[in-house]
Scaffold this active site. Structure first.
Site, short mmCIF file in Angstrom:
data_model
loop_
_atom_site.label_atom_id
_atom_site.label_comp_id
_atom_site.label_asym_id
_atom_site.label_seq_id
_atom_site.Cartn_x
_atom_site.Cartn_y
_atom_site.Cartn_z
N ARG A 85 -27.31 6.09 -16.02
CA ARG A 85 -27.60 5.07 -17.11
C ARG A 85 -27.88 3.86 -16.73
NH1 ARG A 85 -23.88 2.10 -19.57
NH2 ARG A 85 -24.59 2.49 -21.57
N PRO A 128 -7.26 12.43 -8.32
CA PRO A 128 -6.36 11.71 -8.75
C PRO A 128 -5.45 10.51 -7.81
CG PRO A 128 -5.72 13.92 -9.13
CD PRO A 128 -6.76 13.64 -8.08
N ASP A 135 -23.13 -3.35 -22.89
CA ASP A 135 -22.07 -2.69 -22.81
C ASP A 135 -20.47 -3.16 -23.04
OD1 ASP A 135 -23.64 -0.36 -22.36
OD2 ASP A 135 -23.38 -0.47 -20.08
N GLU A 193 -5.08 22.95 -4.95
CA GLU A 193 -4.09 21.85 -4.54
C GLU A 193 -5.22 20.71 -4.10
OE1 GLU A 193 -1.22 22.09 -5.85
OE2 GLU A 193 -2.32 24.01 -6.45
#
Ligand code: ADE
Length: 255
Positions: free
Chosen positions: A156, A91, A171, A118
């Site tokens: 893809r 993150p 897309d 963690e």
């Protein structure tokens, strides 16, 4: 061109499952995508094959040890001749975008590093990681799902992975806009009608309608994306047309 992705993970089975379905599965079958999983536990020492230890400074949770990861990465690097950037999913990373996916999809090879607990000892990140990427502003219990997202998005885009009817050029985000709505049969349903223009056979008018809807939806839902684009006169005209038609018809247009 094909891509090889080596994934360092405590859950190699999870990664192997990524290659089992749909477009990603087909990319693997067609040798457009090669996936290999590397388990740090196989490179850990001692009877317990320890891969983590408690956080320095105190507090809850565990941190992944440097040495098992360093050895696993060395083995993964050595498994193929091409240089491979090491990408750590976390993150704290830079947010993944379709532009980044396209850039990575053009590489011959990369190594994805998945953390658990963690996270990973910062010194391993400083010395061995080339790039830290996040798939969004939320916290997963490990990097594997994020790696799966990246693998899918990269797989893809390999030439030949999508069927003839599909195209990466069409897309969402390929031109910085959200996708327009899509419909199929039946034309008439209790939930509503397919927009008449899509049945008109007028390809130029259909293309204009799709562009207008893509612009309009982006304006309604993701104005931040529109802000980043310089719309030409025709796009501005289409968006104005959309706004006029949707005045008072949507609860999403209060910006
Ligand atoms: N690992 C845990 N959460 C993550 C996220 N949001 N993106 C990438 N890797 C992660």
């Amino acid at each position: 061109m094909a891509v090889r992705i080596d994934v360092v993970t405590l859950f190699p089975e999870f990664v192997r499952q990524c290659a089992a379905f749909g477009v990603t599965g087909r990319a693997v079958e067609r040798d457009l995508l090669r996936l290999e999983a590397w388990n740090p536990r196989d490179y850990a020492e001692g009877g317990y094959r320890r891969v983590d230890d408690s956080v320095c400074g105190g507090g809850p949770g565990m941190v992944m040890l440097i040495e098992p990861l360093r050895r696993t990465l060395a083995a993964a690097h050595q498994a193929a001749p091409e240089a491979a950037p090491v990408i750590y999913l976390s993150p704290q990373g830079k947010r993944l975008t379709q532009d980044k996916v396209r850039q990575l999809a053009s590489l011959p090879r990369m190594i994805l590093l998945c953390g658990r607990y963690e996270g990973i000892d910062e010194r391993l990140i400083e010395h061995e990681v080339d790039e830290e990427l996040s798939i969004g502003d939320y916290v997963l219990s490990g990097g594997e799902l994020a790696a799966a997202v990246l693998i899918d998005a990269i797989g893809r885009l390999q030439e030949g992975a999508l069927g003839d009817a599909q195209s990466a050029e069409q897309d969402s985000f390929s031109d910085g806009l959200l996708d327009c709505p899509h419909y199929t049969r039946p034309v008439s349903h209790g939930f509503g009608e397919v927009p008449a223009i899509l049945l008109s056979g007028d390809h130029a008018a259909i293309a204009r309608w799709r562009r207008r809807e893509a612009l309009g939806r982006t304006w309604q839902r993701r104005p931040d994306l529109l802000d980043a684009l310089a719309l030409d006169v025709e796009d501005q005209r289409l968006l104005e047309e959309f706004k006029r038609e949707h005045k008072g018809h949507t609860h999403e247009q209060d910006h």
